[in-house]
Write a protein that holds these residues in place. Structure first.
Motif, mmCIF file in Angstrom:
data_model
loop_
_atom_site.group_PDB
_atom_site.id
_atom_site.type_symbol
_atom_site.label_atom_id
_atom_site.label_comp_id
_atom_site.label_asym_id
_atom_site.label_seq_id
_atom_site.Cartn_x
_atom_site.Cartn_y
_atom_site.Cartn_z
ATOM 1 N N THR A 84 -41.997 -8.143 -43.055
ATOM 2 C CA THR A 84 -43.087 -9.191 -44.152
ATOM 3 C C THR A 84 -43.870 -8.122 -44.635
ATOM 4 O OG1 THR A 84 -44.352 -9.911 -42.282
ATOM 5 C CG2 THR A 84 -42.404 -11.131 -42.668
ATOM 6 N N PRO A 85 -44.697 -8.724 -45.605
ATOM 7 C CA PRO A 85 -45.580 -7.917 -46.416
ATOM 8 C C PRO A 85 -46.855 -7.885 -45.194
ATOM 9 C CG PRO A 85 -45.032 -9.422 -47.801
ATOM 10 C CD PRO A 85 -44.133 -9.950 -46.746
ATOM 11 N N GLY A 86 -47.103 -8.869 -44.150
ATOM 12 C CA GLY A 86 -48.160 -8.819 -43.505
ATOM 13 C C GLY A 86 -47.738 -7.875 -42.399
ATOM 14 N N MET A 87 -46.563 -7.784 -41.840
ATOM 15 C CA MET A 87 -46.119 -6.750 -40.983
ATOM 16 C C MET A 87 -46.397 -5.328 -41.538
ATOM 17 S SD MET A 87 -42.641 -8.583 -39.968
ATOM 18 C CE MET A 87 -42.034 -6.896 -38.714
ATOM 19 N N ALA A 89 -48.665 -4.634 -43.736
ATOM 20 C CA ALA A 89 -50.258 -4.317 -44.023
ATOM 21 C C ALA A 89 -50.624 -3.948 -42.665
ATOM 22 C CB ALA A 89 -50.677 -5.489 -44.200
ATOM 23 N N ARG A 90 -50.243 -4.565 -41.525
ATOM 24 C CA ARG A 90 -50.688 -4.075 -40.197
ATOM 25 C C ARG A 90 -50.114 -2.836 -39.844
ATOM 26 N NH1 ARG A 90 -49.491 -9.493 -39.400
ATOM 27 N NH2 ARG A 90 -47.312 -9.128 -38.775
ATOM 28 N N THR A 95 -55.418 -4.062 -45.871
ATOM 29 C CA THR A 95 -55.265 -5.625 -46.140
ATOM 30 C C THR A 95 -54.141 -6.222 -46.705
ATOM 31 O OG1 THR A 95 -56.339 -5.267 -48.220
ATOM 32 C CG2 THR A 95 -57.895 -5.235 -46.464
ATOM 33 N N THR A 96 -54.117 -7.399 -46.595
ATOM 34 C CA THR A 96 -52.741 -7.978 -46.958
ATOM 35 C C THR A 96 -52.887 -7.984 -48.592
ATOM 36 O OG1 THR A 96 -53.656 -10.319 -46.692
ATOM 37 C CG2 THR A 96 -52.110 -9.365 -45.191
ATOM 38 N N THR A 100 -49.983 -6.184 -50.870
ATOM 39 C CA THR A 100 -49.610 -6.922 -52.169
ATOM 40 C C THR A 100 -49.379 -6.371 -53.258
ATOM 41 O OG1 THR A 100 -49.852 -9.115 -50.956
ATOM 42 C CG2 THR A 100 -49.440 -8.991 -53.385
ATOM 43 N N SER A 123 -41.508 -17.479 -45.670
ATOM 44 C CA SER A 123 -41.966 -15.940 -45.815
ATOM 45 C C SER A 123 -40.802 -15.255 -46.498
ATOM 46 C CB SER A 123 -41.960 -15.607 -44.417
ATOM 47 O OG SER A 123 -42.740 -14.128 -44.474
ATOM 48 N N GLN A 125 -39.336 -10.866 -47.331
ATOM 49 C CA GLN A 125 -39.403 -9.793 -46.664
ATOM 50 C C GLN A 125 -39.308 -8.924 -47.922
ATOM 51 O OE1 GLN A 125 -35.633 -9.664 -44.254
ATOM 52 N NE2 GLN A 125 -34.290 -9.151 -45.988
#
Length: 189
Positions: A84-87, A89-90, A95-96, A100, A123, A125
Motif C-alpha cells: 500500500t502507499p502507507g507501507m 511511505a514507512r 510522509t504519505t 502519493t 485500500s 496497492q
C-alpha cells in the motif's frame, strides 16, 4: 571503460597523522597496511556501486528514492506481498503526502500501476510495471549477480569471515551513529 581506482584517503598516515582517532603504535606495519587495503577496497566498492546506481537512475530517469521504492515493490512482488502507499511511505521514511506525489509521478512515467488491494476494498496497492521490472533487472540485477558469483567462489569458511567482518562493521558504524541498540543486548541474553 575506466576502472574505479583504489582510493588513497584511507591511509592512516594521511587521515589521522596524530593518531587522535586510531592509536596504532603497537600495531605491526604489515597489519596496518592490510587494514588500510580493506578500507580502500570498501571505498572502491562503494564508488562502483554509486556509479552503477547513477547509471541505472539515468537510464530509468528516476531519483534515488524512486529507485528504493522500485526495489521494494519488486521484492514485494517476488514474495507475493501487496504494498500500500502507507507501507511504501514507512519503508522509505517519507510522509504519505510525499509518497502519493511520488506514486503519481511513477504512474505517469509508466513505472508503477495502482490496483485495488486484493483483501482490503478500502485500500489500493502499488505494483511495479513489467517494463520497469525488466529494466531494473537489466540495469541492477545483473550487477548484483556478479557479487553473488564472487561470494560463491569463496569457501564456506571464507564466507563466514566476510559475514563476520561486514556484520561487525555495520554494527560498529550503526553504534557510532545512533548508539548501541538497547534491544540487541536483551535479545542476545
Amino acid at each position: 571503460m575506466e576502472r574505479e581506482k583504489l582510493p588513497t584517503m584511507y591511509s592512516l598516515a594521511q587521515s589521522d597523522p596524530e593518531q587522535a582517532l586510531i592509536p596504532r603504535a603497537d600495531i605491526p606495519p604489515e597489519d596496518l597496511a592490510q587494514i588500510e587495503r580493506i578500507m580502500a577496497e570498501m571505498g572502491r566498492l562503494r564508488a562502483v556501486e554509486r556509479r552503477i546506481m547513477h547509471s541505472a537512475q539515468n537510464f530509468m530517469k528516476l531519483n534515488e528514492t524512486d529507485m528504493r521504492a522500485i526495489r521494494q515493490l519488486i521484492s514485494a512482488k517476488h514474495s507475493g506481498q501487496a504494498v500500500t502507499p502507507g507501507m511504501l511511505a514507512r519503508h522509505l521514511g517519507v510522509t504519505t503526502a510525499s509518497v502519493t506525489k511520488m506514486i503519481d509521478r511513477l504512474v505517469a512515467g509508466g513505472h508503477v500501476v495502482r490496483k485495488a488491494h486484493p483483501t482490503d476494498r478500502r485500500s489500493q496497492q502499488v505494483e511495479v510495471s513489467e517494463d520497469t521490472h525488466l529494466a531494473a533487472r537489466e540495469q541492477l540485477g545483473r550487477h548484483h549477480a556478479k557479487k553473488f558469483d564472487v561470494a560463491l567462489g569463496l569457501s564456506a569458511e571464507e564466507r563466514d569471515v566476510v559475514i563476520r567482518f561486514l556484520a561487525g562493521t555495520s554494527e560498529a558504524l550503526q553504534d557510532s551513529l545512533y548508539g548501541p541498540d538497547p534491544g540487541a543486548t536483551e535479545a542476545s541474553e
